[in-house]
Design a protein around this motif. Structure first.
Motif, PDB file in Angstrom:
ATOM      1  N   TYR A 178     -31.871 169.544  41.307  1.00 31.56           N
ATOM      2  CA  TYR A 178     -30.721 170.407  41.427  1.00 31.56           C
ATOM      3  C   TYR A 178     -30.976 171.675  42.404  1.00 31.56           C
ATOM      4  O   TYR A 178     -30.171 172.691  42.391  1.00 31.56           O
ATOM      5  CB  TYR A 178     -30.448 171.086  40.038  1.00 31.56           C
ATOM      6  CG  TYR A 178     -29.832 169.917  39.031  1.00 31.56           C
ATOM      7  CD1 TYR A 178     -28.675 169.399  39.203  1.00 31.56           C
ATOM      8  CD2 TYR A 178     -30.829 169.509  38.122  1.00 31.56           C
ATOM      9  CE1 TYR A 178     -28.261 168.366  38.226  1.00 31.56           C
ATOM     10  CE2 TYR A 178     -30.287 168.470  37.233  1.00 31.56           C
ATOM     11  CZ  TYR A 178     -28.851 167.853  37.164  1.00 31.56           C
ATOM     12  OH  TYR A 178     -28.598 166.943  36.349  1.00 31.56           O
ATOM     13  N   GLY A 179     -31.972 171.476  43.356  1.00 35.15           N
ATOM     14  CA  GLY A 179     -32.378 172.453  44.153  1.00 35.15           C
ATOM     15  C   GLY A 179     -33.523 173.538  43.789  1.00 35.15           C
ATOM     16  O   GLY A 179     -34.211 172.937  42.861  1.00 35.15           O
ATOM     17  N   ARG A 180     -33.797 174.614  44.477  1.00 38.21           N
ATOM     18  CA  ARG A 180     -34.776 175.303  44.172  1.00 38.21           C
ATOM     19  C   ARG A 180     -34.439 176.519  43.112  1.00 38.21           C
ATOM     20  O   ARG A 180     -35.494 177.261  42.597  1.00 38.21           O
ATOM     21  CB  ARG A 180     -35.099 176.038  45.404  1.00 38.21           C
ATOM     22  CG  ARG A 180     -36.599 176.143  45.438  1.00 38.21           C
ATOM     23  CD  ARG A 180     -36.970 176.703  46.953  1.00 38.21           C
ATOM     24  NE  ARG A 180     -37.139 175.614  47.876  1.00 38.21           N
ATOM     25  CZ  ARG A 180     -38.406 174.832  47.485  1.00 38.21           C
ATOM     26  NH1 ARG A 180     -39.372 175.392  46.967  1.00 38.21           N
ATOM     27  NH2 ARG A 180     -38.390 173.668  48.400  1.00 38.21           N
ATOM     28  N   LYS A 181     -33.334 176.699  42.613  1.00 38.35           N
ATOM     29  CA  LYS A 181     -32.980 177.701  41.626  1.00 38.35           C
ATOM     30  C   LYS A 181     -33.464 177.280  40.228  1.00 38.35           C
ATOM     31  O   LYS A 181     -33.006 176.384  39.688  1.00 38.35           O
ATOM     32  CB  LYS A 181     -31.516 178.216  41.697  1.00 38.35           C
ATOM     33  CG  LYS A 181     -31.195 179.189  40.894  1.00 38.35           C
ATOM     34  CD  LYS A 181     -29.637 179.517  41.263  1.00 38.35           C
ATOM     35  CE  LYS A 181     -29.370 180.742  40.241  1.00 38.35           C
ATOM     36  NZ  LYS A 181     -27.920 181.192  40.203  1.00 38.35           N
ATOM     37  N   ASP A 182     -34.206 178.384  39.671  1.00 41.38           N
ATOM     38  CA  ASP A 182     -34.794 178.070  38.323  1.00 41.38           C
ATOM     39  C   ASP A 182     -35.250 176.931  37.987  1.00 41.38           C
ATOM     40  O   ASP A 182     -34.738 176.293  37.067  1.00 41.38           O
ATOM     41  CB  ASP A 182     -33.330 178.322  37.344  1.00 41.38           C
ATOM     42  CG  ASP A 182     -32.694 179.779  37.644  1.00 41.38           C
ATOM     43  OD1 ASP A 182     -33.164 180.809  37.782  1.00 41.38           O
ATOM     44  OD2 ASP A 182     -31.365 179.767  37.475  1.00 41.38           O
ATOM     45  N   ILE A 183     -36.232 176.726  38.508  1.00 38.69           N
ATOM     46  CA  ILE A 183     -36.872 175.364  38.489  1.00 38.69           C
ATOM     47  C   ILE A 183     -38.644 175.773  38.353  1.00 38.69           C
ATOM     48  O   ILE A 183     -38.943 176.832  38.799  1.00 38.69           O
ATOM     49  CB  ILE A 183     -36.690 174.125  39.516  1.00 38.69           C
ATOM     50  CG1 ILE A 183     -37.075 174.811  41.028  1.00 38.69           C
ATOM     51  CG2 ILE A 183     -35.097 174.051  39.319  1.00 38.69           C
ATOM     52  CD1 ILE A 183     -37.365 173.729  41.945  1.00 38.69           C
ATOM     53  N   PHE A 269     -37.135 163.499  44.476  1.00 39.73           N
ATOM     54  CA  PHE A 269     -38.218 164.509  44.915  1.00 39.73           C
ATOM     55  C   PHE A 269     -37.788 165.147  46.301  1.00 39.73           C
ATOM     56  O   PHE A 269     -38.669 165.536  47.066  1.00 39.73           O
ATOM     57  CB  PHE A 269     -39.359 163.643  45.203  1.00 39.73           C
ATOM     58  CG  PHE A 269     -39.852 162.830  43.932  1.00 39.73           C
ATOM     59  CD1 PHE A 269     -40.410 163.498  42.953  1.00 39.73           C
ATOM     60  CD2 PHE A 269     -39.763 161.478  43.856  1.00 39.73           C
ATOM     61  CE1 PHE A 269     -40.718 162.760  41.674  1.00 39.73           C
ATOM     62  CE2 PHE A 269     -40.062 160.869  42.658  1.00 39.73           C
ATOM     63  CZ  PHE A 269     -40.513 161.440  41.687  1.00 39.73           C
ATOM     64  N   LYS A 270     -36.442 165.313  46.230  1.00 40.83           N
ATOM     65  CA  LYS A 270     -36.038 165.961  47.611  1.00 40.83           C
ATOM     66  C   LYS A 270     -36.505 167.348  47.834  1.00 40.83           C
ATOM     67  O   LYS A 270     -36.922 167.867  48.934  1.00 40.83           O
ATOM     68  CB  LYS A 270     -34.569 166.134  47.702  1.00 40.83           C
ATOM     69  CG  LYS A 270     -33.825 166.681  48.821  1.00 40.83           C
ATOM     70  CD  LYS A 270     -32.415 166.600  48.619  1.00 40.83           C
ATOM     71  CE  LYS A 270     -31.643 167.509  47.696  1.00 40.83           C
ATOM     72  NZ  LYS A 270     -30.164 167.428  47.652  1.00 40.83           N
TER      73      LYS A 270
END
Length: 284
Positions: A178-183, A269-270
């Motif tokens: 889901y992208g780089r936010k809150d991970i 794994f993007k």
């Protein structure tokens, strides 16, 4: 899709296999992503075994495409005779706590049909990401509204907490990029994968139980198995990485039941741990 859904299930599986094989031959970009994912996640397999798993994955997802019609346009009660539920007592014990249940699912090829079958045995709500195509989204949402108590948008956290407060079960999946936010970057098949921390936040705020579940299509003879497992223990732990690792390990365990039935076409794994890290997928 409605017309195809009226066919006998064996015929639908055959058509799904044909559709999957066509996609395997023609959808080069998706095949490339699948090959990369399976190569990363199953390094113990030989090149020939990995190639065979890629092919089987396309077949399984082709059958899954046909099963959308079953899920959206047929009564899933007619399939309960060929469905076996395992571990329902785990779900019932978790619900008895009175704080709601977050059903920790994954993006298996039986996604919609498995969800529809689950609602024949339990009452549940579902969180969904809207489809980009407005017509497909309308059909999908209408079908799910007939099966689930409520269909919640992916960003409808207020609705989610309301369902949990009312001691409802909510179907929830975290296994995509889901992208780089809150991970945090937690291992998924031993590969650092961007994994959202929202699962821990939801459990912490609501006090809900997090119950892993999955659904698997049987080989050969048409039929389905649904698995419920004991609620995750010591969750949330207060350590986001530890929680995300537990979630990923739990989903990985379910994938290994039938690895070809997972949605390997997604670029899981993007997002890489460091912005400058080379990507796995090239320009595809």
């Amino acid at each position: 899709m409605w017309l195809l859904a009226q066919l006998p299930i064996r015929v639908q599986w055959l058509l799904g296999k044909i559709a999957g094989l066509l996609a395997w031959r023609l959808a080069g970009s998706r095949r490339h992503i699948t090959e990369i994912n399976i190569g990363l996640c199953f390094p113990e397999l030989s090149s020939a075994q990995q190639a065979a798993l890629v092919r089987k994955s396309f077949i399984a997802n082709g059958i899954g495409l046909m099963e959308l019609g079953l899920a959206w346009f047929r009564d899933p009660a007619k399939l309960t005779s060929i469905t076996t539920v395992h571990g329902l007592e785990h779900f019932e014990q978790a619900l008895a706590r009175g704080k709601g249940v977050l059903l920790l699912g994954g993006h298996y090829s039986t996604l919609d049909l498995g969800g529809s079958l689950v609602t024949e045995y339990i009452n549940a709500d579902v969180m969904q990401r809207d489809h980009n195509n407005p017509l497909m989204n309308a059909v999908m949402t209408r079908a799910r509204e007939r099966r689930y108590g409520k269909v919640l948008g992916a960003r409808d956290l207020r609705g989610l907490f309301r369902s949990l407060k009312n001691n409802r079960a909510v179907w929830y999946a975290t296994d995509q990029d889901y992208g780089r936010k809150d991970i945090v970057f937690a291992p998924f098949f031993d590969i650092p994968a961007g994994t959202i921390t929202a699962t821990s936040r939801i459990a912490e705020r609501s006090g809900c139980a997090v119950v892993p579940f999955s659904h698997v299509r049987r080989e050969g003879q048409p039929g389905y198995d649904i698995y419920f497992h004991p609620a995750l223990e010591n969750f949330p732990s207060g350590d986001d990485l530890q929680d995300a690792t537990l979630v990923n390990r739990t989903i990985e365990r379910e994938i290994r039941r039938a690895p070809e039935q997972y949605l390997w076409m997604h670029r899981r794994f993007k997002t890489r741990p460091n912005v400058g890290d080379p990507g796995f997928y090239g320009r595809h």
